[in-house]
Design a protein around this motif. Sequence first.
Motif, PDB file in Angstrom:
ATOM      1  N   VAL A 189       0.947  -1.168  -0.082  1.00  0.00           N
ATOM      2  CA  VAL A 189      -0.129  -0.095   0.073  1.00  0.00           C
ATOM      3  C   VAL A 189       0.996   1.270  -0.200  1.00  0.00           C
ATOM      4  N   MET A 190       1.139   1.849  -1.118  1.00  0.00           N
ATOM      5  CA  MET A 190       2.092   2.878  -1.207  1.00  0.00           C
ATOM      6  C   MET A 190       1.652   4.144  -1.005  1.00  0.00           C
ATOM      7  N   GLY A 191       0.282   4.269  -0.542  1.00  0.00           N
ATOM      8  CA  GLY A 191      -0.170   5.681  -0.125  1.00  0.00           C
ATOM      9  C   GLY A 191      -1.497   6.097  -0.840  1.00  0.00           C
ATOM     10  N   THR A 192      -1.915   7.185  -0.076  1.00  0.00           N
ATOM     11  CA  THR A 192      -3.368   7.599  -0.537  1.00  0.00           C
ATOM     12  C   THR A 192      -3.165   9.203  -0.267  1.00  0.00           C
ATOM     13  N   SER A 193      -3.809   9.932  -1.191  1.00  0.00           N
ATOM     14  CA  SER A 193      -3.726  11.340  -1.305  1.00  0.00           C
ATOM     15  C   SER A 193      -5.000  11.863  -1.156  1.00  0.00           C
ATOM     16  N   ALA A 194      -5.053  13.112  -0.434  1.00  0.00           N
ATOM     17  CA  ALA A 194      -6.340  14.046  -0.116  1.00  0.00           C
ATOM     18  C   ALA A 194      -6.677  14.901  -1.602  1.00  0.00           C
ATOM     19  N   VAL A 195      -5.628  14.872  -2.196  1.00  0.00           N
ATOM     20  CA  VAL A 195      -5.992  15.884  -3.397  1.00  0.00           C
ATOM     21  C   VAL A 195      -6.169  14.899  -4.654  1.00  0.00           C
ATOM     22  N   VAL A 196      -7.430  15.031  -5.393  1.00  0.00           N
ATOM     23  CA  VAL A 196      -7.942  14.251  -6.155  1.00  0.00           C
ATOM     24  C   VAL A 196      -7.107  13.906  -7.142  1.00  0.00           C
ATOM     25  N   GLY A 197      -7.018  12.898  -8.016  1.00  0.00           N
ATOM     26  CA  GLY A 197      -5.875  12.393  -8.874  1.00  0.00           C
ATOM     27  C   GLY A 197      -4.452  12.218  -8.728  1.00  0.00           C
ATOM     28  N   THR A 198      -4.103  12.771  -7.557  1.00  0.00           N
ATOM     29  CA  THR A 198      -2.459  12.978  -7.326  1.00  0.00           C
ATOM     30  C   THR A 198      -1.921  11.830  -7.384  1.00  0.00           C
ATOM     31  N   THR A 199      -2.347  10.524  -7.055  1.00  0.00           N
ATOM     32  CA  THR A 199      -1.355   9.518  -6.989  1.00  0.00           C
ATOM     33  C   THR A 199      -1.613   8.730  -8.300  1.00  0.00           C
ATOM     34  N   ILE A 200      -2.332   9.240  -9.094  1.00  0.00           N
ATOM     35  CA  ILE A 200      -2.609   8.319 -10.425  1.00  0.00           C
ATOM     36  C   ILE A 200      -0.937   8.340 -11.098  1.00  0.00           C
ATOM     37  N   PRO A 201      -0.317   9.431 -11.409  1.00  0.00           N
ATOM     38  CA  PRO A 201       0.837   9.618 -11.990  1.00  0.00           C
ATOM     39  C   PRO A 201       2.047   8.951 -10.984  1.00  0.00           C
ATOM     40  N   ASN A 202       1.669   8.792 -10.005  1.00  0.00           N
ATOM     41  CA  ASN A 202       2.787   8.043  -9.032  1.00  0.00           C
ATOM     42  C   ASN A 202       2.544   6.607  -9.316  1.00  0.00           C
ATOM     43  N   ALA A 203       1.462   6.045  -9.442  1.00  0.00           N
ATOM     44  CA  ALA A 203       1.487   4.552  -9.750  1.00  0.00           C
ATOM     45  C   ALA A 203       2.012   4.364 -11.082  1.00  0.00           C
ATOM     46  N   VAL A 204       1.850   5.354 -11.983  1.00  0.00           N
ATOM     47  CA  VAL A 204       2.451   5.360 -13.455  1.00  0.00           C
ATOM     48  C   VAL A 204       3.991   5.184 -13.272  1.00  0.00           C
ATOM     49  N   GLY A 205       4.721   6.276 -12.433  1.00  0.00           N
ATOM     50  CA  GLY A 205       6.003   6.001 -12.426  1.00  0.00           C
ATOM     51  C   GLY A 205       6.496   4.958 -11.695  1.00  0.00           C
ATOM     52  N   TYR A 206       5.753   4.298 -10.767  1.00  0.00           N
ATOM     53  CA  TYR A 206       6.255   3.200 -10.155  1.00  0.00           C
ATOM     54  C   TYR A 206       6.164   1.973 -11.168  1.00  0.00           C
ATOM     55  N   ALA A 207       5.005   2.040 -11.876  1.00  0.00           N
ATOM     56  CA  ALA A 207       5.083   0.929 -12.961  1.00  0.00           C
ATOM     57  C   ALA A 207       6.230   1.247 -13.911  1.00  0.00           C
ATOM     58  N   TYR A 208       6.546   2.263 -14.143  1.00  0.00           N
ATOM     59  CA  TYR A 208       7.822   2.681 -15.009  1.00  0.00           C
ATOM     60  C   TYR A 208       9.092   1.919 -14.505  1.00  0.00           C
ATOM     61  N   ALA A 209       9.250   2.107 -13.213  1.00  0.00           N
ATOM     62  CA  ALA A 209      10.533   1.495 -12.582  1.00  0.00           C
ATOM     63  C   ALA A 209      10.310  -0.101 -12.516  1.00  0.00           C
ATOM     64  N   LEU A 210       9.070  -0.519 -12.359  1.00  0.00           N
ATOM     65  CA  LEU A 210       9.085  -2.093 -12.461  1.00  0.00           C
ATOM     66  C   LEU A 210       9.346  -2.584 -13.905  1.00  0.00           C
ATOM     67  N   LYS A 211       8.764  -1.922 -14.827  1.00  0.00           N
ATOM     68  CA  LYS A 211       9.180  -2.472 -16.123  1.00  0.00           C
ATOM     69  C   LYS A 211      10.906  -2.196 -16.632  1.00  0.00           C
ATOM     70  N   HIS A 212      11.469  -1.028 -15.933  1.00  0.00           N
ATOM     71  CA  HIS A 212      12.832  -0.609 -16.335  1.00  0.00           C
ATOM     72  C   HIS A 212      13.670  -1.803 -15.728  1.00  0.00           C
ATOM     73  N   ARG A 213      13.111  -2.416 -14.518  1.00  0.00           N
ATOM     74  CA  ARG A 213      13.805  -3.256 -13.717  1.00  0.00           C
ATOM     75  C   ARG A 213      13.422  -4.698 -14.233  1.00  0.00           C
ATOM     76  N   ARG A 214      12.637  -4.902 -15.155  1.00  0.00           N
ATOM     77  CA  ARG A 214      11.875  -6.215 -15.482  1.00  0.00           C
ATOM     78  C   ARG A 214      11.468  -7.067 -14.339  1.00  0.00           C
ATOM     79  N   GLU A 215      10.833  -6.390 -13.355  1.00  0.00           N
ATOM     80  CA  GLU A 215      10.541  -7.134 -12.292  1.00  0.00           C
ATOM     81  C   GLU A 215       8.846  -7.554 -12.774  1.00  0.00           C
TER      82      GLU A 215
END
Lengths: 318, 348
Positions: A110-136
């Motif tokens: 559970v990487m976190g929740t935000s009080a500002v609507v939409g804010t964690t959407i790109p955070n999840a995208v960036g995390y996914a970028y790291a996962l793909k980059h490291r082939r996890e």
Amino acid sequence: MKRDELELTVRLYRSLRRIRRVEEEIVRVYPSDSIKSPVHLSIGQEAVATGVCEALEPRDVVFGSYRGHAMYLAKGGSLPRMIAELYGKADGCARGKGGSMHLVDVERGVMGTSAVVGTTIPNAVGYAYALKHRRENRIAVSFHGDGATEEGVFAESLNFAALKQLPILFVCENNGYAIHTHQSRRQATLDICTRVRAYGIPAETIEDGDVFRIFQAARAAAAAVRSGSPGPRYIECITSRWLEHVGPGEDFELGFRSREETEAWRKNDQVARLGGMLPAPQRSVIDEAIEAEIAEAFAFAEASPFPPAGELLMHLYR
Amino acid sequence: MERTLSYVDAIREATDLEMARDAGVVLFGLDVDDPKAILGTTRGLAGKYGGDRVFGTPLSEDAMCGAAIGMALAGLRPIHVHIRMDFVLLAMNQLVNMAAKTHSMFGGQEHVPLVVRSIIGKSWGQGAQHSQGLYPLFMHVPGLKVVAPSTPYDAKGCLAAAVRDDNPVMFVEHRILYYQKGRVPEGDYVVAPGKARVAVPGREVTLVGISYMQVECLRAQRYLEEVSVSAEVIDPIWLAPLDIGTIEASVRRTGRLIVVDNGWMTCGAGAEIVASLAERMQDAPGWKLRRMGFAPVPCPTTPSLEALFYPNARTIAAAAFDLVKGAPQGWLPAARADLKLIEFKGPF
């Protein structure tokens, strides 16, 4: 029921019931002012987080919004630490510095929740970028509401996730309202999935809140995302918020929506439905275990101290 | 013989060294992999490290900043580049609401090792939306670090320090500084957060110049020599954390301070420095101060008005001279060609 069906039903029921009962207990305790945090309750919406998280692996990660209790619990976040967080106590998942709107349990993904609507959407995208980059072999999941799809960052995030074919599953919990304003007064076209498909992302809507259907859709989408092809997936789950936007009460007296609007959803309550699918003795064993766990979690929160003065300036920089 | 590099090459070298040292460092932003390579600061890096680690992005500052935070949460060390600081405003929600708060708001469970590079523009019609020095906005927010190096040496050392920092760092560059050349050692070193530098020691007035205004202060110090005024010039380098102690020690000796901001004065970095000193130096009677900065209007494009918009070495020297003498002297040094570094020469 076949054995694997029964086991699935048991797991889903336990998660649904546990989330419902935790939040009912929050409602019960709220007037005592022990909870030192605004609460945005998920009662009525439990099937979304439950169905999706059942389809995930423990090492997958989720990012969510301020209406995040259900997601946090469904993904395995610590219940005692969540309640302690609501109480503002030192043993809270964010040491009393986050409250209900900023739940986190990194160990459980559970990487976190935000009080500002939409804010964690790109955070999840960036995390996914790291996962793909490291082939996890892991995926990221972005839980967001229908309101978030109106934010500019939503469009930007979909575009980048599709462009880079990232291992991410987007889950829209569409409860129809941004606070008190219906989707039809906010969005020119109500079909969120059509907008998502314009980015080349496969998308589907689950209209009826059926937890099995949500689970199956999430399982199929997660499997596709995990295999790396064809990149992101999007699931919109229509659902219904039974209580007010924030706080423990109802909001029908405000006149922006009627109780009748939620009636069909109450008749379709997934907690009751799955409970009814289980043999009574098995169900009571589950229910009793949940009650014991909840009692323990609230007692843990009560017993935990408030953070000492020295905590104020801690954790600003690492 | 000591090696000389431009500010551009110092940034490029620091990035190269950090990317070689740590496979988790990724570099992205609009145009970082295009033929102009952010004025050369990212040149060759996409070829060397590949498109997964160095890539141009969609025109999505908000989402890309959010994605950078997500990458940092996953253990990468992203460097997000904006060719103008004005564009960072599109990413304010992610910087202020997430990057700055994540470590504290989540009780220390997470941290965000993120570097945001951005360039302040100046001259030849940069105008209102290519010239803003918005670093005070970030100094205001706990959880962010802010650095504005003015020399090639500091550019390299501060960027290395920023990349290695476990917290979000706003790395503020200046377009005119890109022409600076200076001593830059080969290999690895850091200019660590929280230490200012006395660039030139002096006795009668302390000049604190931020970002590009450091260069103008150094020139002003030379002009002041013409009228036998000894100025001490301080470069704060890091604005958050700010080394107020070095500035205080200087002002206690000189009794006079001019802070030259590379931005507007209201709620600016200079205002913060002056307010901090006022609190700390209540026992020191009679010290004098002056703030200088952008004129309180959006930056105009026409050269006749732009020249008046910025402080420069001569106006700084004149203000310092008046401060030392205790009254307006009507002195403005004649421009000296030998103090003119390379200026930005348009057109693009």
